[in-house]
Design a protein around this motif. Structure first.
Motif, short mmCIF file in Angstrom:
data_model
loop_
_atom_site.label_atom_id
_atom_site.label_comp_id
_atom_site.label_asym_id
_atom_site.label_seq_id
_atom_site.Cartn_x
_atom_site.Cartn_y
_atom_site.Cartn_z
N ILE A 25 0.84 -1.21 0.00
CA ILE A 25 0.00 0.00 0.00
C ILE A 25 0.87 1.25 0.00
O ILE A 25 0.49 2.28 -0.57
N LYS A 28 1.84 2.08 -3.47
CA LYS A 28 0.70 2.72 -4.14
C LYS A 28 0.58 4.18 -3.73
O LYS A 28 0.25 5.05 -4.54
N MET A 29 0.85 4.46 -2.44
CA MET A 29 0.78 5.86 -1.98
C MET A 29 1.86 6.70 -2.67
O MET A 29 1.62 7.86 -3.03
N PHE A 32 0.68 7.41 -6.03
CA PHE A 32 -0.37 8.43 -5.98
C PHE A 32 0.23 9.83 -5.82
O PHE A 32 -0.22 10.79 -6.47
N LEU A 73 -4.21 11.23 4.13
CA LEU A 73 -4.45 9.81 3.84
C LEU A 73 -3.34 8.95 4.41
O LEU A 73 -3.59 7.92 5.04
N LEU A 76 -3.68 8.67 8.18
CA LEU A 76 -4.77 7.79 8.58
C LEU A 76 -4.37 6.31 8.39
O LEU A 76 -4.60 5.49 9.27
N PHE A 80 -4.07 3.53 11.32
CA PHE A 80 -4.90 2.34 11.32
C PHE A 80 -4.07 1.07 11.30
O PHE A 80 -4.47 0.04 11.82
N TYR B 27 -8.47 -1.29 0.74
CA TYR B 27 -7.57 -0.17 1.06
C TYR B 27 -6.79 0.26 -0.18
O TYR B 27 -6.62 1.45 -0.45
N HIS B 28 -6.34 -0.73 -0.97
CA HIS B 28 -5.64 -0.40 -2.21
C HIS B 28 -6.59 0.30 -3.18
O HIS B 28 -6.20 1.22 -3.89
N VAL B 31 -6.74 4.01 -2.51
CA VAL B 31 -5.61 4.78 -3.04
C VAL B 31 -5.78 4.97 -4.55
O VAL B 31 -5.53 6.06 -5.08
N LEU B 69 -12.21 5.79 4.04
CA LEU B 69 -11.20 5.04 4.79
C LEU B 69 -11.72 4.73 6.19
O LEU B 69 -11.60 3.60 6.67
N ARG B 73 -12.67 0.95 7.42
CA ARG B 73 -11.99 0.49 8.62
C ARG B 73 -12.97 -0.01 9.68
O ARG B 73 -12.76 -1.04 10.32
#
Lengths: 83, 183
Positions: A25, A28-29, A32, A73, A76, A80, B27-28, B31, B69, B73
């Motif tokens: 992830i 991916k961020m 982004f 984002l 967060l 989490f 979650y992916h 994004v 999100l 969650r």
């Protein structure tokens, strides 16, 4: 001046491919972040090419807001993952 | 509006949308939704709709992602109720069972949340009032499996039945509407 934009579009395809095939992830961020910055810079270039001030103002706002959204984002997702 | 780069920029929008549709991890997918928002803002900006681009960037990339999100969650969770005394004893069997459950739930993008209750009545009550999805209690001592897990969600029970190989616990499905069907 069109070749600058064509080159930027080709550069934009690299992080899109990265976001598509990578499973982490955070990768991916990163993709982004790259895409959000590149697209707003492209809007800025287009506004200069067309001499359109309003598109330029919007591009600057998108550039700053995109960064803020990215930080929100990321924060967060990090929070989490910890809990 | 006859610039040639428009024809290259526009196909990026369905490309990003396809990436979003074929993403299975929620979650992916969030994004990638943000990426789709950025690309959409670019397309709107190129086509001359500066106000639409600004709205898309503000709402699509910031607000929707942040709210979704939090929603993803808090909804993708399995709440497991246990007794406080069982937790206090700190048994290795229970910890192993929880680790096993976490591993299986993670494969389905779910989280495990442990809720403690002081006695078995409160535990049963919480299951019947749908505050928790499953309970884990100590079974009868004469049986070789020391724990008993009762699940009230059909799909969760099916997942656990096929994938939970832990020898520590027995599984059962509870229908909540029928109070006679207690285990």
């Amino acid at each position: 001046m069109n070749f600058i934009l064509i080159a930027m579009i080709l550069a934009l395809l690299i992080p899109i491919y990265e976001a598509w095939q990578d499973n982490s992830i955070w990768q991916k961020m990163l993709a982004f972040a790259s895409i959000a910055t590149k697209t707003s810079i492209m809007i800025l270039v287009i506004s200069v090419l067309r001499d359109d001030w309003w598109i330029g103002v919007v591009a600057v706002i998108i550039l700053s807001v995109g960064n803020a959204g990215l930080m929100l984002l990321a924060h967060l997702i990090k929070r989490f993952n910890e809990v | 509006m006859t610039d040639s780069y428009i024809y290259i920029i526009i196909p990026l929008l369905p490309l990003a949308a396809l990436m979003l549709v074929f993403q299975v991890n929620p979650y992916h997918a969030l994004v990638i939704r943000a990426i789709l928002g950025a690309v959409a803002a670019l397309v709107y900006g190129v086509l001359g709709a500066a106000d639409v681009a600004l709205t898309e960037a503000l709402v699509g990339t910031m607000l929707a992602i942040t709210l979704y999100l939090v929603a993803v969650r808090s909804s993708l969770v399995m709440r497991l109720g246990i007794l406080q005394e069982v937790e206090a004893e700190g048994e290795i069997d229970l910890e192993e069972l929880i680790v096993n459950l976490r591993k299986i739930l993670n494969q389905h993008n779910l989280r495990l949340e442990i809720a403690e209750y002081p006695n078995s009545q409160a535990l049963e009550q919480a299951l019947m009032t749908k505050k928790i999805h499953a309970t884990c209690t100590k079974g009868e001592p004469e049986r070789d499996r020391s724990y008993h897990t009762a699940i009230r969600v059909r799909r969760l029970f099916e997942i656990m039945e096929t994938e939970l190989t832990s020898p520590v616990t027995t599984l059962s499905y509870v229908t909540v509407s029928n109070l006679e069907d207690k285990h």
